[in-house]
Design an enzyme around this catalytic site. Structure first.
Site, PDB file in Angstrom:
ATOM      1  N   HIS A 175      -2.041  -5.583   1.530  1.00 64.69           N
ATOM      2  CA  HIS A 175      -3.367  -6.207   1.312  1.00 64.69           C
ATOM      3  C   HIS A 175      -3.020  -7.548   0.998  1.00 64.69           C
ATOM      4  CE1 HIS A 175      -7.268  -7.244  -0.246  1.00 64.69           C
ATOM      5  NE2 HIS A 175      -6.587  -7.666  -1.211  1.00 64.69           N
TER       6      HIS A 175
ATOM      7  N   GLU B 231      -9.735 -10.113  -7.826  1.00 69.49           N
ATOM      8  CA  GLU B 231      -8.698  -9.272  -7.604  1.00 69.49           C
ATOM      9  C   GLU B 231      -7.656  -9.024  -8.630  1.00 69.49           C
ATOM     10  OE1 GLU B 231      -7.912  -9.331  -3.534  1.00 69.49           O
ATOM     11  OE2 GLU B 231      -9.816  -8.809  -2.698  1.00 69.49           O
TER      12      GLU B 231
ATOM     13  N   ASN C 262      -2.415  -0.045   7.131  1.00 72.11           N
ATOM     14  CA  ASN C 262      -1.733  -1.250   7.744  1.00 72.11           C
ATOM     15  C   ASN C 262      -0.936  -1.958   6.473  1.00 72.11           C
ATOM     16  OD1 ASN C 262      -3.683  -1.881   5.912  1.00 72.11           O
ATOM     17  ND2 ASN C 262      -4.694  -3.314   7.324  1.00 72.11           N
TER      18      ASN C 262
ATOM     19  N   TYR D  68     -12.743  -2.882  -3.189  1.00 75.78           N
ATOM     20  CA  TYR D  68     -13.321  -2.746  -1.951  1.00 75.78           C
ATOM     21  C   TYR D  68     -14.752  -2.698  -2.063  1.00 75.78           C
ATOM     22  CZ  TYR D  68      -8.534  -2.404   0.107  1.00 75.78           C
ATOM     23  OH  TYR D  68      -7.342  -2.721   0.490  1.00 75.78           O
TER      24      TYR D  68
ATOM     25  N   LYS E 226       0.768  -1.217   0.094  1.00 75.08           N
ATOM     26  CA  LYS E 226       0.052  -0.238  -0.039  1.00 75.08           C
ATOM     27  C   LYS E 226       0.962   1.294  -0.008  1.00 75.08           C
ATOM     28  CE  LYS E 226      -3.882  -2.115   2.187  1.00 75.08           C
ATOM     29  NZ  LYS E 226      -5.042  -2.326   3.422  1.00 75.08           N
TER      30      LYS E 226
HETATM   31  P1  IDP Z   1      -8.006  -7.073   5.165  1.00 83.49           P
HETATM   32  O1  IDP Z   1      -7.259  -6.046   4.712  1.00 83.49           O
HETATM   33  O2  IDP Z   1      -7.305  -7.834   6.228  1.00 83.49           O
HETATM   34  O3  IDP Z   1      -8.636  -7.936   4.371  1.00 83.49           O
HETATM   35  P2  IDP Z   1     -10.559  -5.975   5.572  1.00 83.49           P
HETATM   36  O4  IDP Z   1     -11.761  -6.002   6.820  1.00 83.49           O
HETATM   37  O5  IDP Z   1     -11.127  -6.548   4.249  1.00 83.49           O
HETATM   38  O6  IDP Z   1      -9.146  -6.216   5.989  1.00 83.49           O
HETATM   39  O7  IDP Z   1     -10.620  -4.350   5.276  1.00 83.49           O
HETATM   40  C1  IDP Z   1      -9.905  -3.821   4.058  1.00 83.49           C
HETATM   41  C2  IDP Z   1      -8.905  -2.533   4.483  1.00 83.49           C
HETATM   42  O8  IDP Z   1      -9.831  -1.693   5.145  1.00 83.49           O
HETATM   43  C3  IDP Z   1      -8.094  -2.947   5.733  1.00 83.49           C
HETATM   44  O9  IDP Z   1      -6.931  -3.468   5.233  1.00 83.49           O
HETATM   45  C4  IDP Z   1      -7.922  -1.364   6.095  1.00 83.49           C
HETATM   46  O10 IDP Z   1      -6.532  -0.702   5.402  1.00 83.49           O
HETATM   47  C5  IDP Z   1      -9.118  -0.909   6.059  1.00 83.49           C
HETATM   48  N1  IDP Z   1      -9.756  -0.882   7.210  1.00 83.49           N
HETATM   49  C6  IDP Z   1     -10.444  -1.915   7.735  1.00 83.49           C
HETATM   50  N2  IDP Z   1     -11.247  -1.813   8.872  1.00 83.49           N
HETATM   51  C7  IDP Z   1     -10.974  -0.322   8.922  1.00 83.49           C
HETATM   52  C8  IDP Z   1     -11.264   0.494  10.147  1.00 83.49           C
HETATM   53  O11 IDP Z   1     -11.865   0.220  11.030  1.00 83.49           O
HETATM   54  N3  IDP Z   1     -10.660   1.849  10.107  1.00 83.49           N
HETATM   55  C9  IDP Z   1      -9.864   2.131   8.861  1.00 83.49           C
HETATM   56  N4  IDP Z   1      -9.637   1.325   8.166  1.00 83.49           N
HETATM   57  C10 IDP Z   1      -9.884   0.074   8.177  1.00 83.49           C
HETATM   58 MG    MG Z   2     -10.450  -8.010   3.209  1.00 87.05          MG
END
Ligand code: IDP
Ligand code: MG
Length: 149
Positions: A115, A126, A112, A49, A9
């Protein structure tokens, strides 16, 4: 062999973590089948997303993911989807174990660094969003002989 989609990212690209992150995937034995530096457009972000577009964090996620270049990857290996999720660590870096990418390099869920697709089906979807078929290479990967029984 199973393929997954991974993304380094924008925060990780800007922080100079590209080599370190790819090193971790490579050392596990995953084959890099596709890789490119690119911008994620708003349209791509909404496709990628789609399951999150109505979540309260989506505007922030969209701004984050479109804020600078990313590295898009297609990785292949036995159980590639699960292996990449394990290497990446839990979504919230606070819950991510030390030794995982998020555990070692991130502090907040909204920054984070990586992905990884969550299933074989989302991986196929994807990969098709980010890569043309010609950009995903199938080639003889010699380490497979030593990685798998
Ligand atoms: P993942 O990336 O581990 O699959 P997902 O739940 O699919 O997690 O969420 C996609 C992305 O959205 C996360 O990697 C993160 O960057 C962002 N995200 C998810 N939950 C939150 C939140 O509560 N606050 C801010 N960003 C979030
Ligand atoms: Mg996800």
């Amino acid at each position: 062999m199973e393929k997954t989609f991974a993304m380094i990212k924008p925060d990780a690209v800007q922080r100079g973590l590209v080599g370190e992150i790819i090193r971790r995937y490579e050392q596990k034995g995953l084959r890099i089948a596709g890789m490119k530096v690119m911008m994620v457009t708003e349209e791509l972000a909404m496709k990628h997303y789609a399951e999150h577009v109505n979540k309260p964090f989506f505007p922030g996620l969209k701004d984050y993911i479109t804020s600078g270049p990313v590295v898009a990857l297609v990785l292949e290996g036995k159980n590639a989807v699960a292996e990449v999720r394990k290497i990446n660590g839990s979504t919230n870096p606070l819950d991510a174990a030390c030794g995982t990418i998020r555990g070692d390099f991130a502090q907040e869920v909204g920054r984070n660094v990586v992905h990884g697709s969550d299933s074989v089906e989302s991986a196929a979807n994807e990969i098709s969003i980010y890569f043309t078929p010609e950009e995903v290479l199938d080639f003889d990967f010699l380490p497979n002989k030593w990685l798998y029984e």
